[in-house]
Design an enzyme around this catalytic site. Structure first.
Site, mmCIF file in Angstrom:
data_model
loop_
_atom_site.group_PDB
_atom_site.id
_atom_site.type_symbol
_atom_site.label_atom_id
_atom_site.label_comp_id
_atom_site.label_asym_id
_atom_site.label_seq_id
_atom_site.Cartn_x
_atom_site.Cartn_y
_atom_site.Cartn_z
ATOM 1 N N ASP A 150 1.049 -10.868 6.563
ATOM 2 C CA ASP A 150 0.779 -10.112 5.484
ATOM 3 C C ASP A 150 1.850 -9.783 4.535
ATOM 4 O OD1 ASP A 150 -1.185 -8.996 3.609
ATOM 5 O OD2 ASP A 150 -1.616 -7.487 4.680
ATOM 6 N N ASP A 208 0.712 -1.337 0.051
ATOM 7 C CA ASP A 208 0.093 -0.137 -0.027
ATOM 8 C C ASP A 208 0.738 1.326 0.012
ATOM 9 O OD1 ASP A 208 1.009 0.096 2.626
ATOM 10 O OD2 ASP A 208 -1.079 -0.138 3.677
#
Length: 230
Positions: free
Chosen positions: A145, A35
């Site tokens: 993640d 991100d």
């Protein structure tokens, strides 16, 4: 995946740093993201470490102000382009990611390293040593993640501010690109991390893992500047 953005090459030898967090092991799950936001472990006071995780400006110049506001909140601090995964050998890779470990808190896992052994999918049997640089607000227990460009931006998208990415990032907002050829659309600075997913990782889609805490290789801490002191 949701992360706290405001709290939120070649083979390298496995040189080890001196300290590591309390030993943990178990089985767990993985997802993927990129991100571009300032990682949670880049803020001061998160854990007993030599210094917070390094962040960079939009041009990947390392910032000296560790308290710089995240690019996902209108600031200038983003994930650095050297915090991408890479292959050390055909069966070992290094990388970074957001972590949540059962029975622990961010102060335990920030900048700690974990050896993941993939137990499903094309990467089954391969190992990855991952340094925790972030915390996932919506991650489950024993969840890793993995930070890989083109892996999906999730809720926070700093990649438009840093690289001019589409509003949903590259590919799907959750999951990212679906083929190696789509990696060509990513900026050259982080493209290798996208190719890694389809090359070394074999295009694996959120494989399960067994894991154990390990001492961080110097090659990982050299990029983040963050080594645990306890």
């Amino acid at each position: 995946m949701v992360r706290f953005s405001t709290l939120a090459l070649g083979a390298l030898p496995m040189l080890l740093s001196v300290q590591q967090a309390a030993a943990v092991s178990g089985t767990g799950s993985t997802t993927r993201y990129w991100d571009c936001c300032k990682p949670s472990c880049a803020w001061t006071g998160k854990a007993a470490v030599t210094s917070p995780v390094k962040t960079c400006d939009a041009n990947n110049n390392v910032l000296t102000n560790v308290d710089a506001k995240s690019g996902c909140d209108g600031g200038v601090a983003f994930m650095c382009n050297n915090q991408i995964p890479w292959a050390v050998s055909d069966t070992l890779a290094y990388g970074y990611g957001a972590v949540r470990i059962t029975g622990q808190t961010e102060s335990d896992w920030c900048c700690a390293c974990y050896e993941l052994t993939f137990t499903s999918g094309p990467a089954s049997g391969k190992k990855m040593i991952l340094q925790a640089t972030n915390t996932g607000g919506d991650l489950g227990n024993n969840h890793f993640d993995i930070a890989m460009p083109g892996g999906g931006v999730g809720i926070f998208n700093g990649c438009t501010a840093q690289y001019g990415a589409p509003s949903d990032g590259w590919g799907q907002r959750y999951g990212g690109v679906s083929s190696r050829s789509e990696c060509d659309a990513l900026p050259a600075a982080i493209r290798a991390g996208c190719y890694w997913r389809f090359d070394w990782f074999g295009g694996s889609d959120n494989p399960t893992v067994s894991f154990q805490s390990v001492t961080c290789p110097a090659a990982l801490t050299a990029n983040t500047g963050c080594t645990r002191t306890s």
